[in-house]
Design a protein around this motif. Structure first.
Motif, PDB file in Angstrom:
ATOM      1  N   LEU A  14       0.148   3.598   8.492  1.00 50.91           N
ATOM      2  CA  LEU A  14       0.673   2.317   8.015  1.00 50.91           C
ATOM      3  C   LEU A  14       1.850   1.849   8.873  1.00 50.91           C
ATOM      4  CD1 LEU A  14       0.677   2.631   4.101  1.00 50.91           C
ATOM      5  CD2 LEU A  14      -1.017   1.514   5.571  1.00 50.91           C
ATOM      6  N   ASP A  15       2.741   2.774   9.200  1.00 52.36           N
ATOM      7  CA  ASP A  15       3.907   2.416  10.022  1.00 52.36           C
ATOM      8  C   ASP A  15       3.488   1.920  11.403  1.00 52.36           C
ATOM      9  OD1 ASP A  15       5.658   3.068   7.996  1.00 52.36           O
ATOM     10  OD2 ASP A  15       6.104   5.083   8.761  1.00 52.36           O
ATOM     11  N   GLU A  30       3.598   6.113  -5.437  1.00 48.59           N
ATOM     12  CA  GLU A  30       3.427   6.320  -6.882  1.00 48.59           C
ATOM     13  C   GLU A  30       2.307   7.324  -7.159  1.00 48.59           C
ATOM     14  OE1 GLU A  30       2.742   2.437  -8.468  1.00 48.59           O
ATOM     15  OE2 GLU A  30       4.794   1.749  -8.084  1.00 48.59           O
ATOM     16  N   ARG A  31       1.213   7.219  -6.395  1.00 48.76           N
ATOM     17  CA  ARG A  31       0.105   8.156  -6.568  1.00 48.76           C
ATOM     18  C   ARG A  31       0.525   9.569  -6.162  1.00 48.76           C
ATOM     19  NH1 ARG A  31      -2.812   3.939  -4.008  1.00 48.76           N
ATOM     20  NH2 ARG A  31      -3.155   5.190  -2.122  1.00 48.76           N
ATOM     21  N   THR A  53      -0.702  16.489   3.070  1.00 49.04           N
ATOM     22  CA  THR A  53      -1.185  16.360   4.451  1.00 49.04           C
ATOM     23  C   THR A  53      -1.785  14.982   4.693  1.00 49.04           C
ATOM     24  OG1 THR A  53      -1.666  18.726   4.560  1.00 49.04           O
ATOM     25  CG2 THR A  53      -2.723  17.304   6.191  1.00 49.04           C
ATOM     26  N   ALA A  54      -2.691  14.574   3.818  1.00 44.71           N
ATOM     27  CA  ALA A  54      -3.296  13.245   3.943  1.00 44.71           C
ATOM     28  C   ALA A  54      -2.242  12.166   3.808  1.00 44.71           C
ATOM     29  CB  ALA A  54      -4.387  13.061   2.892  1.00 44.71           C
ATOM     30  N   SER A  55      -1.256  12.413   2.942  1.00 47.40           N
ATOM     31  CA  SER A  55      -0.206  11.425   2.700  1.00 47.40           C
ATOM     32  C   SER A  55       0.607  11.133   3.955  1.00 47.40           C
ATOM     33  CB  SER A  55       0.727  11.925   1.592  1.00 47.40           C
ATOM     34  OG  SER A  55       1.789  11.019   1.398  1.00 47.40           O
ATOM     35  N   TYR A  79       0.831  -1.200   0.000  1.00 43.52           N
ATOM     36  CA  TYR A  79       0.000   0.000   0.000  1.00 43.52           C
ATOM     37  C   TYR A  79       0.872   1.260   0.000  1.00 43.52           C
ATOM     38  CZ  TYR A  79      -4.050  -2.933   1.247  1.00 43.52           C
ATOM     39  OH  TYR A  79      -5.053  -3.871   1.261  1.00 43.52           O
ATOM     40  N   ALA A  80       1.953   1.242   0.790  1.00 44.20           N
ATOM     41  CA  ALA A  80       2.834   2.407   0.876  1.00 44.20           C
ATOM     42  C   ALA A  80       3.514   2.672  -0.467  1.00 44.20           C
ATOM     43  CB  ALA A  80       3.882   2.188   1.962  1.00 44.20           C
TER      44      ALA A  80
END
Length: 211
Positions: A191-192, A172-173, A182-184, A166-167
């Motif tokens: 995830l971490d 890539e996105r 910010t969302a990223s 997913y990360a």
């Protein structure tokens, strides 16, 4: 004699750590409940659910620190309890990582940050997998079992691979400009933390494999 609150542990006598194990079991059960609350808070941007989780988390953190101290003192002259030596610390790390997760979710809600539908699905799925890992993790603390250990280890491996995938896809996105920064940062932070919680559950399972 233990000073830990009665919700997690009755006052113990002697040098065994049975009561401490019951307390750690309860902390992992509460961790599972907390993640379930947080999952719904994340999906529905519900601050009330998140605060319920954070209130529970505060008690868990306090008890976890006390348990690490008490258990380490008892283990000094009880070599038969050696397999359990690192369990309080790993359970404490699980609590710490849940705290990090709640921080990201709290920021998402406060700042009304929008995640893509894909990011919401991925995060929700991984949080559900964590719930499914923590349930047997709580069980194995009271009943060392090779099959439970194997399930937890395999589940952790799956969560780790999915989170990494997913990360990578998210990066890539982000490069393509599909995601905002910010969302990223919130998403990657979540995830971490999810990977770390699963890893510490796996470490508990390895120590208590029932072999």
């Amino acid at each position: 004699m233990s000073t830990t609150s009665t919700k997690y542990m009755k006052k113990s006598e002697g040098k065994g750590i049975e009561n401490e194990l019951m307390a750690i079991h309860q902390i992992i059960v509460d961790a599972e409940d907390c993640i379930s609350l947080m999952q719904n808070a994340f999906i529905y941007n519900n601050s009330n659910l998140l605060q319920e989780c954070r209130k529970k988390l505060k008690a868990m953190k306090k008890e976890s620190l006390q348990l690490i101290k008490e258990t380490s003192e008892k283990l000094v002259d009880r070599p038969e309890w050696k397999p359990y030596a690192s369990i309080p610390d790993h359970s404490g790390k699980i609590v710490d990582r849940i705290e990090k997760l709640t921080g990201h979710v709290n920021r998402k809600i406060d700042e009304n940050t929008l995640f893509s539908d894909k990011a919401v699905r991925e995060t929700t799925f991984l949080l559900q997998r964590l719930i499914e890992i923590l349930a047997p993790t709580a069980d194995i603390i009271l009943a060392r079992n090779a099959f439970l250990s194997m399930y937890i280890q395999e589940s952790q491996e799956g969560v780790g691979k999915m989170a990494q995938e997913y990360a990578t896809l998210h990066e890539e996105r982000l490069i393509k400009g599909v995601c905002n920064n910010t969302a990223s940062s919130m998403y990657i932070g979540m995830l971490d933390a999810i990977k770390s919680i699963a890893w510490h559950a796996r470490e508990i399972a390895l120590k208590l494999a029932g072999k």
